[in-house]
Design an enzyme around this catalytic site. Structure first.
Site, PDB file in Angstrom:
ATOM      1  N   GLU A 257      63.218  67.319  54.406  1.00 18.68           N
ATOM      2  CA  GLU A 257      62.523  66.234  53.692  1.00 18.68           C
ATOM      3  C   GLU A 257      63.314  65.866  52.448  1.00 18.68           C
ATOM      4  O   GLU A 257      64.236  66.580  52.040  1.00 18.68           O
ATOM      5  CB  GLU A 257      61.096  66.659  53.325  1.00 18.68           C
ATOM      6  CG  GLU A 257      60.174  66.691  54.535  1.00 18.68           C
ATOM      7  CD  GLU A 257      58.715  66.829  54.169  1.00 18.68           C
ATOM      8  OE1 GLU A 257      58.403  67.135  53.005  1.00 18.68           O
ATOM      9  OE2 GLU A 257      57.875  66.624  55.069  1.00 18.68           O
TER      10      GLU A 257
ATOM     11  N   HIS B  94      53.515  58.024  46.846  1.00 16.46           N
ATOM     12  CA  HIS B  94      54.324  58.144  48.057  1.00 16.46           C
ATOM     13  C   HIS B  94      54.913  56.770  48.358  1.00 16.46           C
ATOM     14  O   HIS B  94      54.181  55.780  48.375  1.00 16.46           O
ATOM     15  CB  HIS B  94      53.483  58.629  49.238  1.00 16.46           C
ATOM     16  CG  HIS B  94      54.331  59.187  50.328  1.00 16.46           C
ATOM     17  ND1 HIS B  94      55.116  58.390  51.131  1.00 16.46           N
ATOM     18  CD2 HIS B  94      54.554  60.457  50.718  1.00 16.46           C
ATOM     19  CE1 HIS B  94      55.776  59.165  51.984  1.00 16.46           C
ATOM     20  NE2 HIS B  94      55.454  60.427  51.749  1.00 16.46           N
TER      21      HIS B  94
ATOM     22  N   ARG C 249      61.162  61.151  45.392  1.00 13.24           N
ATOM     23  CA  ARG C 249      60.089  60.192  45.675  1.00 13.24           C
ATOM     24  C   ARG C 249      59.872  59.169  44.576  1.00 13.24           C
ATOM     25  O   ARG C 249      59.615  58.003  44.851  1.00 13.24           O
ATOM     26  CB  ARG C 249      58.781  60.952  45.821  1.00 13.24           C
ATOM     27  CG  ARG C 249      58.570  61.408  47.200  1.00 13.24           C
ATOM     28  CD  ARG C 249      57.230  62.019  47.372  1.00 13.24           C
ATOM     29  NE  ARG C 249      57.237  62.562  48.718  1.00 13.24           N
ATOM     30  CZ  ARG C 249      56.316  63.345  49.208  1.00 13.24           C
ATOM     31  NH1 ARG C 249      55.287  63.682  48.478  1.00 13.24           N
ATOM     32  NH2 ARG C 249      56.398  63.788  50.443  1.00 13.24           N
TER      33      ARG C 249
ATOM     34  N   HIS D 299      49.492  59.585  45.721  1.00 14.04           N
ATOM     35  CA  HIS D 299      49.575  60.590  46.767  1.00 14.04           C
ATOM     36  C   HIS D 299      49.283  61.999  46.266  1.00 14.04           C
ATOM     37  O   HIS D 299      48.611  62.770  46.934  1.00 14.04           O
ATOM     38  CB  HIS D 299      50.976  60.527  47.358  1.00 14.04           C
ATOM     39  CG  HIS D 299      51.186  61.407  48.545  1.00 14.04           C
ATOM     40  ND1 HIS D 299      50.403  61.318  49.663  1.00 14.04           N
ATOM     41  CD2 HIS D 299      52.086  62.390  48.784  1.00 14.04           C
ATOM     42  CE1 HIS D 299      50.813  62.207  50.557  1.00 14.04           C
ATOM     43  NE2 HIS D 299      51.817  62.884  50.034  1.00 14.04           N
TER      44      HIS D 299
ATOM     45  N   ARG E 173      56.755  66.434  42.102  1.00 12.96           N
ATOM     46  CA  ARG E 173      56.677  67.484  43.125  1.00 12.96           C
ATOM     47  C   ARG E 173      57.770  67.314  44.173  1.00 12.96           C
ATOM     48  O   ARG E 173      58.012  66.208  44.663  1.00 12.96           O
ATOM     49  CB  ARG E 173      55.316  67.391  43.809  1.00 12.96           C
ATOM     50  CG  ARG E 173      55.148  68.330  44.991  1.00 12.96           C
ATOM     51  CD  ARG E 173      53.846  68.034  45.698  1.00 12.96           C
ATOM     52  NE  ARG E 173      53.871  66.746  46.353  1.00 12.96           N
ATOM     53  CZ  ARG E 173      53.538  66.537  47.631  1.00 12.96           C
ATOM     54  NH1 ARG E 173      53.165  67.552  48.398  1.00 12.96           N
ATOM     55  NH2 ARG E 173      53.572  65.342  48.156  1.00 12.96           N
TER      56      ARG E 173
END
Ligand SMILES: Cc1cc2nc3c(=O)[nH]c(=O)nc-3n(C[C@H](O)[C@H](O)[C@H](O)COP(=O)(O)OP(=O)(O)OC[C@H]3O[C@@H](n4cnc5c(N)ncnc54)[C@H](O)[C@@H]3O)c2cc1C
Length: 516
Positions: free
Chosen positions: A118, A233, A278, A337, A372
């Site tokens: 990811e 997100h 992100r 998110h 995160r």
């Protein structure tokens, strides 16, 4: 006036039926505990929606130092390094514990777990189940284990409304269900109520997750940390349904790219492009939308025909909405998110209020810092659940003198708060919008209606964002685009937030009076 539930006196009370609450209850067995869940067990929890998986250094080419380095880089200078080191070190054991509770991860039967990649992870280290069905499988297994554990009393369709505090420590919880209000006497409460997406119009979270645990803890006097850091997100499915469906980062990990309505890739300037952290991808997408474009995730070439097999759940909801990911670009936009901030805790999950622990997304251990790293949150919840359970088990649980609750607060409703937060606390922020939001939210807090608790959470977030006059991680200020050389984590309590907003309102009134 509320009714006392004497039958459950003295037991630890866990509020929330997501991965954090369920694993804490299971780790506490055989000690009798009460688990409160607003929805039927397994429902209305972000945990059940997780598509990516759990991050842990399990690959041959990986180790905890590399996982830690990626976590700290995403956290943009704000992680608590010791918290991150310990949680990451315990991640493989926490995943093994999930396996013992019955979760079946992809690849496990053949020996080694299959590991996905990811964004911002330097290695394949995402443990997943059913392709993109990790949360569903984890929750299936945990709910089944809970039902088989006689020491856990599950109370469903009940909402925790207030922590009862006497002399600075927790002595009970006021709850509401369809038959009215009741109180549970306990000196040990674990808050596991999840995130805050329900405070916003565009979110991937269940709409009931509006930060109620933060409101309860703050009204009990707890300190909250890093509240201004909210992760958007970048690729929520851009359709009418709320919560918005998520098109997992793993799809970009498999080679899908972001394009606009003309089929042009527009992330060329961004180091790492689609797999950049992100916050950067979300800002780039938001800016492109603000410039009048539509944005799509193009998976036609990669993963292409593999899409349906690799991401069956995403494939199904895209097709239900009229898009076949192997033939059509998928319309996306950023959505709230994950909340990096929360109830400030130590590494045993203890808050600043005696008798109150926090676990999962509602907590702020310092692992995530300003942003995160993908799939670190399920891992954090799984690791911390064991630590919290150990600490709760060791804490005194003797008899409680309950302070009576004469007037129950109104059942909370975040509807009035959503447009205010969505306008001021989006992917980009600035002082004037934040000040306007703080004043509006203060009005709602003071009015004491059903919007008061959601507004109190929003107010604390707005004040924290206003106080951080820099851009870092997920917090971007158009009026302060630079990053301070010295990183500081933030701490806030409700009284301070109200006082700050009062001063802002006072200043505005003085300006209005002068100009009248
Ligand atoms: C679509 C989506 C995909 C995600 N994918 C991933 C991923 O792949 N990997 C990853 O690491 N993270 C992922 N995340 C984030 C992760 O799922 C969450 O951070 C995590 O599941 C939070 O777990 P939790 O137990 O703290 O909260 P939740 O799972 O949200 O559970 C909270 C529970 O508290 C209950 N509750 C709330 N208020 C009250 C109250 N007052 N009284 C009683 N009960 C209450 C709720 O009903 C719910 O049962 C994803 C999140 C979303 C939304």
């Amino acid at each position: 006036m509320s009714v006392d539930r004497h039958d459950l006196d003295g037991r630890p009370v866990i509020i929330g039926g997501g991965i954090a609450g369920l694993m804490t209850a299971l780790h506490l067995a055989p000690e009798p505990v009460v688990l409160l869940s607003r929805a039927p067990l397994g429902g209305e929890a972000s945990s059940a929606l997780a598509q990516g998986g759990l991050a842990a250094a399990l690959g041959q080419d990986d180790d905890t130092a590399k996982h830690l380095a990626d976590t700290l880089a995403a956290g943009d200078g704000l992680c608590d390094i010791e918290a991150a080191r310990q949680i990451i070190r315990e991640a493989p054991a926490a995943i093994a514990a999930l396996g013992r509770f019955g979760a079946r991860f992809d690849g496990a039967d053949g020996g080694a777990l299959r590991l996905g990649l990811e964004a911002a992870h330097g290695r394949h280290r995402i443990v997943h189940a059913g392709g993109d069905g990790t949360g569903r499988e984890v929750m299936r297994a945990l709910c089944a284990a809970i039902r088989l554990t006689p020491s856990i009393t599950v109370v469903e369709r009940v909402e925790a409304l207030q922590l009862i505090v006497d002399d600075g420590r927790v002595v009970g919880v006021l709850v509401a269900d369809k038959s009215g209000f009741s109180t549970l006497r306990t000196r040990r409460v674990v808050m596991a109520t999840g995130g805050i997406g329900g405070l916003f119009v565009d979110t991937t979270n269940p709409l009931g997750n509006w930060g109620q645990g933060l409101a309860l803890a703050a009204r009990a006097g707890a300190e909250l940390g890093d509240l201004e850091f909210i992760q958007f997100h970048p690729t929520a499915f851009d359709g009418p349904s709320r919560p918005m469906r998520l098109v997992s980062e793993a799809v970009r990990g498999e080679g899908a790219v972001l394009v606009d309505e003309l089929g042009r890739r527009f992330l060329g300037h961004l180091p790492g492009a689609e797999l950049a952290p992100r916050d950067r991808v979300a800002r780039a997408v938001q800016q492109h939308i603000a410039a009048g474009h539509r944005v799509f995730l193009d998976a036609r070439r990669r993963p292409g025909r593999e899409f349906a097999a690799r991401f069956p759940a995403i494939d199904a909801f895209c097709k239900a909405a009229g898009f076949d990911p192997s033939h059509d670009p998928i319309p996306i936009r950023p959505a709230v998110h994950y909340h990096m901030g929360g109830i400030a805790t130590d590494l045993s999950g203890r808050s600043s209020v005696e008798g109150l622990w926090a676990c999962g997304e509602v907590a702020c251990t310092g692992l995530h810092g300003a942003n995160r790293l993908a799939s670190n949150s399920l891992t954090e919840a799984a690791v911390m659940a064991q630590r919290v359970a150990q600490d709760v088990a060791g804490a005194a649980g003797h008899a409680v003198r309950l302070v009576g609750v004469r007037t129950a607060p109104p059942l909370p409703d975040p509807t009035a708060v959503r447009p205010i937060l969505s306008k001021a606390l989006g992917v980009t922020r600035d002082g004037p919008r934040l000040e306007e939001a703080a004043r509006a939210l203060l009005g709602l807090v003071r009015a004491g209606t059903a919007a008061a608790d959601p507004a109190a959470v929003g107010l604390m977030i707005a004040v924290a964002a206003l106080s951080r006059e820099e851009s870092r991680g997920a917090h971007w200020r158009d009026d302060f685009p630079q990053t301070d050389p010295v990183a500081r984590r933030s701490r806030l309590d409700l009284d301070t937030a109200i006082e700050t907003a009062r001063e802002l309102s006072g200043n505005e009134n003085a300006i209005l009076a002068r100009s009248a």
